[in-house]
Write an enzyme that holds these catalytic residues in place. Structure first.
Site, PDB file in Angstrom:
ATOM      1  N   CYS A   1      40.933  39.352  35.121  1.00 24.23           N
ATOM      2  CA  CYS A   1      40.147  38.375  35.921  1.00 24.23           C
ATOM      3  C   CYS A   1      39.799  37.114  35.379  1.00 24.23           C
ATOM      4  O   CYS A   1      39.086  36.227  35.902  1.00 24.23           O
ATOM      5  CB  CYS A   1      38.701  39.262  36.145  1.00 24.23           C
ATOM      6  SG  CYS A   1      38.768  40.879  36.605  1.00 24.23           S
TER       7      CYS A   1
ATOM      8  N   CYS B   1      34.179  38.630  31.955  1.00 24.36           N
ATOM      9  CA  CYS B   1      34.739  39.755  31.169  1.00 24.36           C
ATOM     10  C   CYS B   1      36.111  39.976  31.960  1.00 24.36           C
ATOM     11  O   CYS B   1      36.256  39.356  32.951  1.00 24.36           O
ATOM     12  CB  CYS B   1      33.856  41.145  31.382  1.00 24.36           C
ATOM     13  SG  CYS B   1      33.677  41.500  33.230  1.00 24.36           S
TER      14      CYS B   1
END
Length: 472
Positions: free
Chosen positions: A136, A456
């Protein structure tokens, strides 16, 4: 073990159920106050170090997977973002030294999607391009790669971006079927081919479906988010309230025309798309009716408080300040210090912001009080709430991070006030550029000086960057 220790030792976190609703209301009315704040902080410019600037950032509308983009390919979206960047900046197509893109689930036909998209967008074929992947934070990695190329003197102007296309993910044959098909391709006689065909069993035809799961632990990210929320005592109501806040703020920002990084895109054979389609403010009552999505029947992570599968692409133009000014551009922001972190992918998979934020602040010589704008990636509402509680815990800082005291949780009136990944959408490879561009735009709008991006990522990794407003 971490769950029981945290439950026994953490005091109540920074956001209770009642506070979440109050914070949402406060965020909606705080922009005037923030604009009125006078800033007189020092700059983070360093002697002998190039100033690197964000000149412009754009993105396609982020759409729910399986909707208007469903017949496209990833490079189509990436090309649209690049063309949008060219149109918005009037950048000559040969003025860029390098192009870097991030993506997570690769289309095998265009594995180096950066190169294919660049050629399709009309960039000079003499401009090198490569593709990176870091879950991500893939487009964050693309941007910091650009920063490195400029800081080292290799380049003066780099386009970075990211793309994700979840409407048509690669679905593979089973391993046994793949081996049989490869052997068939090599078979030289009819008998050999018939023998191989005869060896195929019904079980061989079962496909291998991709999953958002950790290879090292075989656990899905949603399952891990549910465990993390439980470990930090984050309730279902807290998660639903935060998700509702995200959608409410995103709708307000969209209606007010604040999401001006979004470009219109004419989808071949379909209509022009000009806005994100996943922003859907609901009610706590409606959200409360949904069943747990991962840990059943007692989990707290649902479809309503999770980010959704999204198609989209983003692109940013990064230059040395000297080059930008020489070409007549007015930069939006300085890209300053950044860090990457990595933790245990089992119990701390989604705690990247907790580890990366204090590290990048320390590197920059700043404190939480110096930061005017926070943009954190919202993978799950429970993940965000758990990070806020971890950041506000002396116990966690001392026990797990080896620090003397907590860094503190971001004030909610400065936090994701134009919505986030829960509402705007989360194309895995493209979100990082959206976060950085949003910080730059919010700093301009609110009169702030410093912003922090944090996220994250799968593998227990994380990223944070400090962004400084360019003088108006």
């Amino acid at each position: 073990m971490m769950a029981s220790m945290l439950m026994n030792s953490l005091r109540s976190g920074p956001v209770t159920s009642l506070q979440a609703a109050r914070f949402a209301a406060r965020s909606l009315s705080s922009s005037a106050h923030l604009q009125a704040q006078a800033k007189s902080k020092k700059t983070l410019a360093k002697p002998g170090v190039k100033n690197i600037v964000l000149v412009e950032g754009v993105r396609t509308p982020f759409l729910l997977a399986g909707t208007t983009y469903s017949d496209l390919m990833p490079h189509d979206l990436a090309r649209a973002a690049l063309q949008g960047l060219l149109n918005k900046t009037s950048l000559p197509k040969d003025a860029v030294d390098y192009i870097v893109y991030g993506t997570v689930i690769q289309e095998v036909k265009t594995s180096n999607v950066a190169r294919e998209a660049a050629l399709g967008a009309g960039f000079s074929d003499r401009i090198p391009a490569h593709t990176v992947t870091m879950a991500c934070i893939s487009s964050n990695q693309a941007m910091t790669t650009a920063v490195g190329l400029i800081a080292s003197g290799q380049c003066d102007a780099v386009v970075a971006g990211g793309v994700e296309f979840m409407s048509d993910i690669p679905i593979r044959h089973s391993r046994k079927m793949r081996k049989t098909m490869l052997s068939l391709n090599k078979a030289k006689t009819l008998g050999a081919r018939l023998s191989l065909l005869g060896s195929i069993r019904l079980a061989h035809l079962a496909p291998e479906l991709p999953a958002v799961a950790e290879f090292s632990t075989a656990e899905s990210m949603g399952h891990s988010a549910d465990r993390l929320a439980a470990a930090f005592g984050v309730t279902r109501v807290e998660q639903d309230e935060f998700a509702l806040r995200s959608h409410t703020l995103a709708k307000k920002a969209q209606d007010a025309g604040l999401l001006n990084d979004v470009i219109s895109f004419k989808v071949p054979g379909k209509d022009i798309v000009s806005k994100d389609n996943g922003i859907r403010p609901s009610s706590i009552e409606q959200m409360g009716k949904l069943k747990p999505a991962f840990i059943k029947p007692h989990g707290t992570v649902t479809a309503a408080n999770s980010s959704f599968l999204t198609d989209g692409a983003s692109a940013v133009l990064i230059m040395s300040e000297e080059k930008a000014l020489a070409m007549g551009y007015k930069p939006k922001a300085y890209l300053r210090d950044f860090v990457y972190v990595s933790q245990d992918p089992k119990d701390q998979l989604l705690l990247g912001p907790t580890y990366s934020t204090p590290k990048v602040l320390e590197r920059s010589g700043l404190t939480m009080n110096d930061i005017d704008v926070f943009e954190f990636h919202e993978a799950f509402a429970g993940q965000i709430m758990a990070n806020l509680k971890a950041m506000d815990s002396d116990y966690f800082a001392q026990t797990y991070m080896g620090k003397k005291a907590k860094v503190g949780a971001p004030p909610m009136e400065k936090f994701n006030t134009w919505g986030g990944s829960l509402s705007l959408g989360h194309p895995f490879g493209a979100t990082g550029c959206r976060l950085v561009t949003t910080v730059a735009h919010r700093l301009q709008k609110e009169g702030g000086q410093y912003g922090v991006v944090s996220a994250c990522a799968a593998g227990g990794q994380g990223h944070a960057m400090v962004i400084e407003a360019y003088p108006q």
